[in-house]
Write a protein that holds these residues in place. Sequence first.
Motif, PDB file in Angstrom:
ATOM      1  N   ALA A  40       0.868  -1.312  -0.083  1.00 33.83           N
ATOM      2  CA  ALA A  40       0.115  -0.177   0.026  1.00 33.83           C
ATOM      3  C   ALA A  40       0.907   1.164   0.010  1.00 33.83           C
ATOM      4  O   ALA A  40       0.638   2.356  -0.968  1.00 33.83           O
ATOM      5  N   GLY A  41       2.116   1.269   0.666  1.00 31.77           N
ATOM      6  CA  GLY A  41       2.968   2.638   0.766  1.00 31.77           C
ATOM      7  C   GLY A  41       3.636   2.691  -0.561  1.00 31.77           C
ATOM      8  O   GLY A  41       3.652   3.926  -1.063  1.00 31.77           O
ATOM      9  N   GLY A  42       4.097   1.689  -1.166  1.00 33.01           N
ATOM     10  CA  GLY A  42       4.850   2.073  -2.266  1.00 33.01           C
ATOM     11  C   GLY A  42       4.033   1.975  -3.310  1.00 33.01           C
ATOM     12  O   GLY A  42       4.233   3.133  -4.351  1.00 33.01           O
ATOM     13  N   VAL A  43       2.843   1.651  -3.582  1.00 34.10           N
ATOM     14  CA  VAL A  43       1.821   1.994  -4.601  1.00 34.10           C
ATOM     15  C   VAL A  43       1.281   3.361  -4.298  1.00 34.10           C
ATOM     16  O   VAL A  43       1.198   4.221  -5.549  1.00 34.10           O
ATOM     17  N   TYR A  44       1.029   3.776  -3.248  1.00 33.73           N
ATOM     18  CA  TYR A  44       0.605   5.413  -2.919  1.00 33.73           C
ATOM     19  C   TYR A  44       1.811   6.286  -3.365  1.00 33.73           C
ATOM     20  O   TYR A  44       1.530   7.297  -3.851  1.00 33.73           O
ATOM     21  N   TYR A  45       3.080   5.985  -3.066  1.00 31.50           N
ATOM     22  CA  TYR A  45       4.035   6.731  -3.292  1.00 31.50           C
ATOM     23  C   TYR A  45       4.235   6.989  -4.908  1.00 31.50           C
ATOM     24  O   TYR A  45       4.705   8.001  -5.054  1.00 31.50           O
TER      25      TYR A  45
END
Length: 418
Positions: A40-45
């Motif tokens: 979730a954090g990487g995709v959002y980034y």
Amino acid sequence: MAPSRAAPVTGGHVRAGRRGSGFAWPVPWVSSTLYVSVLAGGVYYDVAGAGQGEPARTAVFAGGLVALLVLDVTGRHRLDARQPARSALALLAVRLGLFALVTLFDGSGLSRALFLLVPFTAYFAFGRRAGVTLGVACLGVLVTAFTLTAPGWYTRAEYISDLLMFALGLVLVVSTAEVAVGERAGRARLELTLRELEESHRLLTAYAGQVAELSTAMERTRLARDIHDSLGHHLTVISIQLEKASAFRDLDGAAADRALADARRAARRALEEVRGAVRAARAQTRHFSLSEALAELAGYDDGGRPVVTLELTGQEDGYGAAELAALYRAAQECLTNARRHGDADRVSISVTFGESSARLVVTDDGEGFSPSAGRDGFGLLGMRERARLLGGAFDVRSGQGTGTVVTVTIPRRVETVG
């Protein structure tokens, strides 16, 4: 956890058995939660525009994390099945490769946290030493990577912060693994204790059954002795008197009548003893006077043979009913044997009541027998058993044509107060 799946406990850690180094995940949600969080954090980034915005790069990143999730679910079941050490090591190596792949295609840098699962997984699979060693190794790899990719990184706050956060994460995951392993070890010990208690309960139940069987056998033996010593004696008298009445029926009517009267009296005595035994069994108490019973036994007239003399020394007060009854049954059996088998003319019954024991001596001048032949009848066996059960002694001396001397010694029970 099923008893058959409990792992042995060694040094405070639960390891797999010698056949493998597989393990059952005590905290299965940790790795899955971390994978989802990094994804979730990487995709959002990337979506927010902070990343490089390459769809292919993001797809590889996301695909690697999905592969880790699938491997986590499927591998967890295989770990529960206790796979060999080689399989556990291979599974760990595959995870490391996927961690490296995801980190390579991650622009946010969050995927470094995945390497915290390396010591976490190794701790459960191979023990504390492997977990701590791999944790230090991961920290060293991070420092090496910083050194190769960011010269002078140790002067930059963001790198120092990342390094400190990673070290803190290592401490947390190792501590979590320690707590989880300790909890599982406690459960394993508890299950082992419960199995031991179940086995102890099974053995106690079996022992209780054996004790019940032995108690039943002892009670049957006691009843057999009582029947032989009481009813057997009176039935013997009745049989002898009826034979006498039959023999003298035509020759001496008066003698035949006396024999019948004696048989009737013996039958009444037998009935009285049966009723008394039933009353004693119900009430568990029965007043018994050995002196009176022996006097009545000695005074029984069987046509003048044998002549019975009785000598009592001391007082029977203080002796229990069981001791007195044993002495009476022994005297009764001896008199029956002397009358029926020994063809004795004289029988002497002597009882001495001492401070610590009572002694019965019955002597007759009958035909005698050979005790060394080892063919004790039920009567002698019953006397021997009665004396032994009360802690006493039994002795018989006899020989062909020399009569018989039976000695029975019964200790006096000491009543304890308190």
